[in-house]
Structures are given as structure tokens and as C-alpha cells.
Design a protein around this motif. Structure first.
Motif, PDB file in Angstrom:
ATOM      1  N   ALA A 277       1.036  -1.327   0.170  1.00 49.61           N
ATOM      2  CA  ALA A 277      -0.123  -0.240  -0.058  1.00 49.61           C
ATOM      3  C   ALA A 277       0.748   1.254   0.495  1.00 49.61           C
ATOM      4  CB  ALA A 277      -1.306   0.056   1.128  1.00 49.61           C
ATOM      5  N   ASN A 278       1.910   1.208   0.515  1.00 56.84           N
ATOM      6  CA  ASN A 278       2.985   2.279   1.050  1.00 56.84           C
ATOM      7  C   ASN A 278       2.681   2.607  -0.533  1.00 56.84           C
ATOM      8  OD1 ASN A 278       4.712   4.779   1.440  1.00 56.84           O
ATOM      9  ND2 ASN A 278       6.323   2.140   2.747  1.00 56.84           N
ATOM     10  N   TYR A 279       3.917   1.909  -1.367  1.00 51.52           N
ATOM     11  CA  TYR A 279       4.507   1.434  -2.893  1.00 51.52           C
ATOM     12  C   TYR A 279       3.991   2.231  -3.986  1.00 51.52           C
ATOM     13  CZ  TYR A 279       9.201  -0.222  -1.565  1.00 51.52           C
ATOM     14  OH  TYR A 279      10.571  -0.559  -1.437  1.00 51.52           O
ATOM     15  N   THR A 280       2.173   1.474  -3.601  1.00 56.16           N
ATOM     16  CA  THR A 280       0.909   2.317  -4.289  1.00 56.16           C
ATOM     17  C   THR A 280       1.103   3.789  -4.198  1.00 56.16           C
ATOM     18  OG1 THR A 280       0.346   0.082  -4.391  1.00 56.16           O
ATOM     19  CG2 THR A 280      -1.221   1.372  -5.728  1.00 56.16           C
ATOM     20  N   ARG A 281       1.132   5.033  -2.936  1.00 56.17           N
ATOM     21  CA  ARG A 281       0.667   5.388  -2.828  1.00 56.17           C
ATOM     22  C   ARG A 281       1.966   6.570  -3.068  1.00 56.17           C
ATOM     23  NH1 ARG A 281      -1.945   7.556   2.663  1.00 56.17           N
ATOM     24  NH2 ARG A 281      -2.110   9.679   1.217  1.00 56.17           N
TER      25      ARG A 281
ATOM     26  N   LYS B 273       4.069   5.401  -5.922  1.00 56.17           N
ATOM     27  CA  LYS B 273       4.525   5.693  -6.952  1.00 56.17           C
ATOM     28  C   LYS B 273       3.543   6.542  -7.770  1.00 56.17           C
ATOM     29  CE  LYS B 273       5.700   4.461 -10.796  1.00 56.17           C
ATOM     30  NZ  LYS B 273       6.843   4.046 -10.887  1.00 56.17           N
ATOM     31  N   ASN B 274       2.149   6.926  -6.929  1.00 57.49           N
ATOM     32  CA  ASN B 274       1.902   8.061  -7.362  1.00 57.49           C
ATOM     33  C   ASN B 274       2.114   9.477  -7.276  1.00 57.49           C
ATOM     34  OD1 ASN B 274      -0.596   6.656  -8.566  1.00 57.49           O
ATOM     35  ND2 ASN B 274      -1.681   6.473  -5.914  1.00 57.49           N
ATOM     36  N   THR B 275       2.397   9.034  -6.072  1.00 59.17           N
ATOM     37  CA  THR B 275       3.490  10.976  -5.789  1.00 59.17           C
ATOM     38  C   THR B 275       4.761  10.854  -6.961  1.00 59.17           C
ATOM     39  OG1 THR B 275       2.599  10.681  -3.408  1.00 59.17           O
ATOM     40  CG2 THR B 275       4.661  11.830  -3.980  1.00 59.17           C
ATOM     41  N   GLN B 276       5.118  10.166  -6.744  1.00 61.30           N
ATOM     42  CA  GLN B 276       5.837  10.071  -7.608  1.00 61.30           C
ATOM     43  C   GLN B 276       5.921  10.696  -9.088  1.00 61.30           C
ATOM     44  OE1 GLN B 276       7.784   6.853 -10.412  1.00 61.30           O
ATOM     45  NE2 GLN B 276       9.612   6.325  -8.713  1.00 61.30           N
ATOM     46  N   LYS B 277       4.961   9.641 -10.361  1.00 58.12           N
ATOM     47  CA  LYS B 277       4.216  10.748 -11.114  1.00 58.12           C
ATOM     48  C   LYS B 277       4.088  11.721 -11.107  1.00 58.12           C
ATOM     49  CE  LYS B 277       2.030   6.433 -12.679  1.00 58.12           C
ATOM     50  NZ  LYS B 277       0.515   5.391 -13.147  1.00 58.12           N
ATOM     51  N   LYS B 278       3.992  12.680  -9.893  1.00 55.54           N
ATOM     52  CA  LYS B 278       3.045  14.146 -10.076  1.00 55.54           C
ATOM     53  C   LYS B 278       3.873  14.733  -9.508  1.00 55.54           C
ATOM     54  CE  LYS B 278      -1.367  12.802  -7.184  1.00 55.54           C
ATOM     55  NZ  LYS B 278      -1.851  13.519  -5.867  1.00 55.54           N
TER      56      LYS B 278
END
Length: 369
Positions: free
Chosen positions: A319-323, A325-330
Motif C-alpha cells: 500500500a505504501n509503494y502504491t501511494r 508511485k502516484n506521488t512519484q508521477k506527480k
């Protein structure tokens, strides 16, 4: 070559060495195979980490500098937060791991390039063969070969073509606060991001990295441009031409690391945290999980126990990595626009220091796990 090994590890880097150390402590006959002649040669010699050294049985001798302040710079905004992290000397980290290996149980062989992999009729791996046609056999195989993904790519646990963040850096004279680290963001940083890591003896690492494959070939020139920014010139003085460089994977979050008697650890299955790009803390944790699964699998003589590694990793990180990853894209998007990056830094001033450190340390969203 003695084939009486319980575990064969492909790769003597970060993941392979800490896993071998744990297996050594468990008295498991282990073979490490590495393609390099010297496992202490690195593309980058330092890294920033929020790890607790005691958690991984490391001493303070591996610390190049302790950091108590992180300062972020965009084109017009500066923001600082108190912190507690280390700049680590990679060579010293790896030396401590090597020194901890019990030679009665662990064998290290260098200059080995794996060419073929052999499986039995039910799909279990039984051997790997090197460039000299020497065959190495074992009960359990581990891919810890980093971004090369020597086995993980062949068996489909990781895509053959991966996205990478690539960086270059210089070791320079440092004029700033010896305990303050800098992170540089925004379009003025040549379409990427920069960093300044203080070291001992008034030295520092200044680097530049990018996610944009279109400018990878121009990294060195862009770093030189950053060195001419007025406030950067007040912090560092380039006094040599020795440039270092390397890449880390920015692939999608993966969660399958086991296939029959194959276990994958580290960059071979993209275990670097998506936000911070700091792999050691997270790879070390994964390696400890893998070592426990391997040990009980050998003890019970049942390969099914290997999947406990995946289960524990998912519980701790998915769950931590998934969130993250979304922040990384931003961040990729914002880093190409000075105004957006300025705005993000202004907003970040409203975030609690605790939350800011959680995010920066890669423990983003941990409270929700």
C-alpha cells in the motif's frame, strides 16, 4: 566447483550481501556469484538513508555524515525541515557486510557472467552456467543482480525493458553547513532534480538526475549548468573532473518475487521506494524477510514456505509503494514547471514536520497501512 550449496545468489551487491550475511548466520551453505571482478566497485559511492543502523547490524563506521537539516530549493522558494538521517559510505557498508560472512558457510566467486539457466520437468531451477561453461547447482536460487535482472527478466517477474532514473555527480569542496543536505527541484534544474550530500573533511557530493530519457546523454553538461547557479556556487567548488554515474529502476510497483525455488530481492524486482529512490533501507528489509522464508523452507524441505516472503513484503510495503508511485508521477510532472514546483514547496510548508519526514523517508502513507 563444489555444488553442495543450499542457496545460490546471483549478485554480490546490496541485496545479495545482506541476504548472504543472514543465511551465514543461519548456517546455510551459500554461494554468491557476481559479474564484477571487485564487488566494492560502485557507480555511486554515497547515498542518503533514514535507516536505523542497529536494525541491520551496521556500525556508525559506515556513516559519511549525519544530517540534521534538509533544505529544498525550487526556482524561487526555499523550505527547510529538521531531520535525522545519514549519508552512507557504500564501500564501508559493503565491507561490513563482507566481514560478517562466515567463510565456513558462504563462498563468493567474482567475474562470473551467467549465460544459461536450467530447470527440471516441474519448473524448478536446478543450475546456472557461466561464460566458462561452469555449472552451479543449488536447492534455492536468488536473483539479486540489480537492474540487470539476470533471472527475473528471463522468467517474466520483471519486464525486460524498464524505465530508469539516471544521475551523475561530482565529489566537490563544500562551503556550507556540514550537517545540511540540499534537494534541488524545478525546470531551472535542467529538466530533472539535484542534490548536495555533505561528507567529511569539507567535501560534498553534488549530483543531477533525470527521469527523462531524452536528456540522459546530456547529464554532465546540465550538471555543469547547475554548478553555475549563484547560490550553488556559494555552497560548492568543483575542483576535479572525476564524474560518477548510475541508474535506478522506476518501474511499476511489483509484488511477485518468488517462482518455484527462485527468490528475487532488490532492484531485480524494483524494490527501491518510488518516492525517495533510496533502496538500501527497503532492500535490507526485504532481504531479511527473504532470509527467514528461505531458512524455514530449507528446514521444512518445503518450497511453499518461500511465499511467506511475498506475503510479509506486501503487508509491510505494498500500500505504501502504491501511494508513493502516484506521488512519484506527480513529481515528474511538477519538476518540469518552475511555477508548479514553487507552489508545491509553498504548500509543503503547511505540512507537519513529522508528515514531511514520513514522505521523504519513503514511509509515505504508513499510517494507513
Amino acid at each position: 566447483m563444489n555444488s553442495n550449496f543450499e542457496v545460490v545468489i546471483i549478485g554480490g551487491g546490496t541485496a545479495g550481501l545482506i541476504l548472504a550475511r543472514e543465511l551465514s548466520n543461519q548456517k546455510r551453505k551459500t554461494l554468491i556469484l557476481d559479474r564484477k571482478k571487485d564487488v566494492l566497485e560502485f557507480s555511486f559511492n554515497t547515498l542518503g538513508s533514514f535507516m536505523n543502523l542497529k536494525d541491520f547490524k551496521l556500525t556508525e563506521a559506515v556513516v559519511a555524515r549525519q544530517i540534521n537539516k534538509i533544505t529544498f530549493h525550487s526556482s524561487r522558494v526555499k523550505s527547510s525541515i529538521p531531520s535525522d538521517l545519514y549519508i552512507l559510505d557504500k564501500k564501508k557498508v559493503h565491507l561490513e557486510l563482507l566481514d560478517a560472512l562466515d567463510e565456513k558457510y558462504v563462498t563468493l566467486k567474482t567475474s562470473v557472467n551467467i549465460k544459461t539457466i536450467e530447470k527440471d520437468d516441474v519448473g524448478n531451477f536446478i543450475s546456472v552456467t557461466d561464460q566458462n561453461k561452469i555449472k552451479y547447482t543449488g536447492k534455492i536460487f536468488v536473483d539479486a543482480s540489480g537492474t540487470n535482472g539476470i533471472i527475473s527478466k528471463k522468467v517474466g517477474l520483471r519486464a525486460k525493458k524498464v524505465d530508469l532514473a539516471t544521475g551523475v555527480e561530482y565529489n566537490v569542496k563544500y562551503l556550507g553547513n556540514p550537517n545540511e543536505m540540499f534537494l534541488l527541484m524545478g525546470k531551472m534544474y535542467q529538466g530533472g532534480y539535484g542534490w548536495i550530500f555533505p561528507l567529511k573533511n569539507q567535501r560534498a557530493i553534488i549530483g543531477f538526475g533525470t527521469f527523462d530519457v531524452r536528456i540522459v546523454k546530456d547529464l554532465k553538461n546540465r550538471l555543469h549548468t547547475i554548478l553555475e547557479i549563484p547560490y550553488i556556487k556559494k555552497l560548492v567548488v568543483k575542483d576535479n573532473d572525476k564524474v560518477e554515474g548510475g541508474s535506478i529502476p522506476i518501474t511499476p510497483v511489483l509484488d511477485q518475487f518468488v517462482l518455484n525455488n527462485l527468490v528475487c530481492v532488490g532492484d531485480s524486482v524494483s524494490q527501491v521506494n518510488p518516492i525517495v529512490g533510496e533502496g538500501y533501507k527497503f532492500i535490507f528489509e526485504a532481504a531479511l524477510m527473504a532470509s527467514k522464508a528461505i531458512d524455514i523452507s530449507l528446514e521444512k524441505d518445503d518450497l511453499n514456505y518461500l511465499t511467506t516472503y511475498e506475503k510479509n513484503w506486501k503487508k509491510r510495503f505494498f500500500a505504501n509503494y502504491t501511494r508513493s508511485k502516484n506521488t512519484q508521477k506527480k513529481f515528474f510532472k511538477y519538476s518540469q514547471n518552475n511555477l508548479l514546483m514553487d507552489f508545491v514547496l509553498l504548500i509543503s510548508k503547511l505540512v507537519s514536520k513529522k508528515r514531511a519526514i514520513q514522505s521523504l523517508s519513503g514511509e509515505y502513507g504508513l499510517e494507513e497501512i
